[in-house]
Structure formats: C-alpha cells, structure tokens
Design a protein around this motif. Structure first.
Motif, PDB file in Angstrom:
ATOM      1  N   THR A  95       3.911  -3.540   2.591  1.00 22.01           N
ATOM      2  CA  THR A  95       4.082  -2.225   3.207  1.00 22.01           C
ATOM      3  C   THR A  95       3.057  -1.233   2.675  1.00 22.01           C
ATOM      4  O   THR A  95       2.541  -0.388   3.428  1.00 22.01           O
ATOM      5  CB  THR A  95       5.505  -1.708   2.955  1.00 22.01           C
ATOM      6  OG1 THR A  95       6.446  -2.644   3.500  1.00 22.01           O
ATOM      7  CG2 THR A  95       5.719  -0.350   3.600  1.00 22.01           C
ATOM      8  N   ALA A  96       2.737  -1.326   1.409  1.00 26.27           N
ATOM      9  CA  ALA A  96       1.731  -0.427   0.839  1.00 26.27           C
ATOM     10  C   ALA A  96       0.376  -0.618   1.503  1.00 26.27           C
ATOM     11  O   ALA A  96      -0.377   0.344   1.697  1.00 26.27           O
ATOM     12  CB  ALA A  96       1.609  -0.655  -0.670  1.00 26.27           C
ATOM     13  N   ALA A  97       0.044  -1.857   1.872  1.00 24.82           N
ATOM     14  CA  ALA A  97      -1.220  -2.123   2.552  1.00 24.82           C
ATOM     15  C   ALA A  97      -1.217  -1.508   3.945  1.00 24.82           C
ATOM     16  O   ALA A  97      -2.215  -0.914   4.380  1.00 24.82           O
ATOM     17  CB  ALA A  97      -1.460  -3.629   2.639  1.00 24.82           C
ATOM     18  N   LEU A  98      -0.100  -1.660   4.659  1.00 18.66           N
ATOM     19  CA  LEU A  98      -0.002  -1.075   5.999  1.00 18.66           C
ATOM     20  C   LEU A  98      -0.093   0.440   5.929  1.00 18.66           C
ATOM     21  O   LEU A  98      -0.765   1.085   6.746  1.00 18.66           O
ATOM     22  CB  LEU A  98       1.311  -1.506   6.648  1.00 18.66           C
ATOM     23  CG  LEU A  98       1.488  -1.146   8.126  1.00 18.66           C
ATOM     24  CD1 LEU A  98       0.448  -1.829   8.995  1.00 18.66           C
ATOM     25  CD2 LEU A  98       2.897  -1.542   8.589  1.00 18.66           C
ATOM     26  N   ARG A  99       0.563   1.014   4.930  1.00 15.43           N
ATOM     27  CA  ARG A  99       0.517   2.465   4.756  1.00 15.43           C
ATOM     28  C   ARG A  99      -0.923   2.926   4.473  1.00 15.43           C
ATOM     29  O   ARG A  99      -1.398   3.911   5.044  1.00 15.43           O
ATOM     30  CB  ARG A  99       1.453   2.874   3.623  1.00 15.43           C
ATOM     31  CG  ARG A  99       1.563   4.378   3.432  1.00 15.43           C
ATOM     32  CD  ARG A  99       2.558   4.719   2.329  1.00 15.43           C
ATOM     33  NE  ARG A  99       3.926   4.347   2.707  1.00 15.43           N
ATOM     34  CZ  ARG A  99       4.645   3.402   2.097  1.00 15.43           C
ATOM     35  NH1 ARG A  99       4.137   2.735   1.080  1.00 15.43           N
ATOM     36  NH2 ARG A  99       5.875   3.145   2.510  1.00 15.43           N
ATOM     37  N   ALA A 100      -1.629   2.211   3.627  1.00 10.09           N
ATOM     38  CA  ALA A 100      -3.017   2.559   3.313  1.00 10.09           C
ATOM     39  C   ALA A 100      -3.903   2.422   4.537  1.00 10.09           C
ATOM     40  O   ALA A 100      -4.818   3.233   4.758  1.00 10.09           O
ATOM     41  CB  ALA A 100      -3.533   1.678   2.176  1.00 10.09           C
ATOM     42  N   ASN A 101      -3.641   1.394   5.349  1.00  7.90           N
ATOM     43  CA  ASN A 101      -4.436   1.198   6.556  1.00  7.90           C
ATOM     44  C   ASN A 101      -4.241   2.335   7.549  1.00  7.90           C
ATOM     45  O   ASN A 101      -5.201   2.834   8.166  1.00  7.90           O
ATOM     46  CB  ASN A 101      -4.062  -0.135   7.192  1.00  7.90           C
ATOM     47  CG  ASN A 101      -5.206  -0.812   7.916  1.00  7.90           C
ATOM     48  OD1 ASN A 101      -5.062  -1.903   8.470  1.00  7.90           O
ATOM     49  ND2 ASN A 101      -6.371  -0.213   7.938  1.00  7.90           N
ATOM     50  N   PHE A 102      -3.006   2.792   7.703  1.00  5.34           N
ATOM     51  CA  PHE A 102      -2.744   3.927   8.585  1.00  5.34           C
ATOM     52  C   PHE A 102      -3.356   5.210   8.024  1.00  5.34           C
ATOM     53  O   PHE A 102      -3.818   6.068   8.787  1.00  5.34           O
ATOM     54  CB  PHE A 102      -1.245   4.094   8.816  1.00  5.34           C
ATOM     55  CG  PHE A 102      -0.739   3.393  10.038  1.00  5.34           C
ATOM     56  CD1 PHE A 102      -0.676   4.051  11.258  1.00  5.34           C
ATOM     57  CD2 PHE A 102      -0.349   2.065   9.994  1.00  5.34           C
ATOM     58  CE1 PHE A 102      -0.231   3.408  12.397  1.00  5.34           C
ATOM     59  CE2 PHE A 102       0.100   1.407  11.121  1.00  5.34           C
ATOM     60  CZ  PHE A 102       0.164   2.080  12.332  1.00  5.34           C
TER      61      PHE A 102
END
Length: 274
Positions: A95-102
C-alpha cells in the motif's frame, strides 16, 4: 511577447524533447526536473529551469513560484509530464508503494495544476496539457499501480475540463503508447525498492516470465520517438479549439477503439496476447 510554458519531467525523454522543440519554436520554456543535477544540466543547455519533484510539496511551491518569476507573472501553458511505475502483480504491491505512486503521478500534478489555474484565471487564457498514457485507456496486467494513476488522471482531467469551461483555460489529455524513453529503467528501480518477489505466491510466474518482461523489455516491439508526443503537444497548444484528447502511436488508437467498442472479456483476452 513569447508564449510561456512550464514543462515538468524534463531530465530525459518526452519532457526534454518538448522543452527543446518549443524553445526552438520561440516559446519561453521553463523546464523542470526533480534532481538538482538535471536542473543544472538544463540551464547549461540554455533553458530556464527550476526544481520540481511531484512527490515533494515544498519543491512544487518553490519551483512554481520561481517559474512564474522567470516569466514575469505570465503562464500560457502547463505541460504536466513525468511519472513512474511500480511494476508487478497488484497483490504484491505494498500500500505504501501505491500511495507513493499516486503522490508522484496524480497528487503532485493536482497541486501544480491548481497553482497554474490561479495564474491563468485572471488572464482568462491558458492551456493545461496532461501527459496520460495508453494505459489510461485500457489496463494491462502487472502494471496495475501505474494504470490506476492514469485512469485517475483521465477522470480528473475530464472533470477539470468541464469545470474550466468559460474561463478561457483549456484542459487537454495527450495519450502516448510505447515511447522510447528511460521509463523501464526507472520502473526497475521502483520494482527493486518495493516488490519482494521471492516471497510472493507468484514466485514461479516471476521466474518464468515476469522478470524477463521487466529486465529484458519489449525487444522487437516498435517504440516511437519522444518527438511523436511533442508533435501532438504542439497541436494541442496551438489549435484555436483543442481536442479533449490526442492519441499518439498506433497502439493508443487501437486501445481507444477497444475501450469504446469491445466487451471487457474480449478486451482482456486481446490484451493478454499483445
């Protein structure tokens, strides 16, 4: 006076080609990059350049203010460009990766866009050009995080275009297909940062195909030069009444037809074999 444009993601690829081409055409280009060394290199090449990292709110604020100062308070256009991907099956994307990508692919774009609108609105003119992707039209497996950011950008831009009606500010999407840029090299660094493929339930898939797809790439598949995107950008900037979308490359045109005309199951089947 020369028309003014702020272009992000100018260290390489699409942003760099756009900045150089528009400068040759007489635009006052403010190029931005997220690393100080790249900003220095852009300045050394003769471009005005500022530091903007979409994932760093402080640089968006300071970089935008510096850009407007360089143009004397005018901004005719903003070209939002520059994004990265976290490749891998969605079940393996933290989830942290998805958040960073957004943060890098959407939230930072929103921050910069709203700042541009506040400058453009009193002048009652401006163009906000968003560099989307063929993956903003159709999804492709193992690219889910990036696809999600681009689908979000498509919806965001459609709504913003409606809301800007009557203000003199046009909102345009440019949708490239496979472009010859360092995008895959950047994706590899994000993959190695975020994806623990050895612990994945799909480890056998990684070893059979996914690692080769990432590290060896699409050898033999056609890629278009960054200039193909710049050509459509120039049209979007100069058309008296720009289109809502400009497709770049044959795959994007095919994806547009698939999105409009084909059932989802059939599209899935075709995409799995492309």
């Amino acid at each position: 006076m020369a028309r003014t444009i702020l272009i992000t993601g100018c260290s390489t690829g699409i942003g760099l080609d756009a900045a150089q081409t528009l400068a040759r055409k007489g635009w006052h280009v403010i190029a931005s990059a997220r690393k100080p060394a790249d900003v220095d290199r852009l300045k050394a090449s003769g471009l005005d350049a500022v530091l903007i990292d979409y994932a760093d709110e402080a640089t968006i604020a300071s970089g935008f203010d510096a850009a407007v100062a360089l143009t004397g308070g005018r901004l005719d256009a903003l070209f939002n460009n520059g994004a990265w991907a976290v490749p891998g099956p969605l079940e393996d994307v933290p989830t942290a990766a998805l958040r960073a990508n957004f943060e890098a692919n959407l939230f930072g774009w929103h921050d910069l866009t709203t700042r541009a609108i506040r400058v453009m609105r009193p002048a009652r003119r401006g163009r906000i050009i968003q560099c989307s992707s063929v993956l903003g039209l159709v999804g492709a497996k193992y690219r889910g995080a990036y696809v999600a950011t681009k689908f979000a950008l498509e919806g965001y831009s459609d709504v913003l275009r409606q809301e800007m009606a009557g203000t003199g500010i046009d909102v345009v999407l440019i949708e490239p297909g496979p472009i010859d840029t360092p995008f895959r090299a950047n994706a590899i660094s994000q993959f190695e940062r975020w994806i623990d493929w050895r612990a994945s339930a799909r480890r056998a898939d990684y070893e059979a195909t996914l690692l080769d797809m990432l590290y060896k790439g699409s050898d033999g598949k056609m890629q278009w030069p960054a200039s193909a995107v710049t050509t459509k950008l120039v049209r979007a900037l100069t058309a008296p009444r720009p289109r809502a979308r400009y497709y770049v490359t044959t795959p994007t045109h095919i994806a547009g037809v698939m999105r409009r005309a084909l059932p989802a199951r059939l599209s899935d089947w075709l995409l799995a074999r492309s």
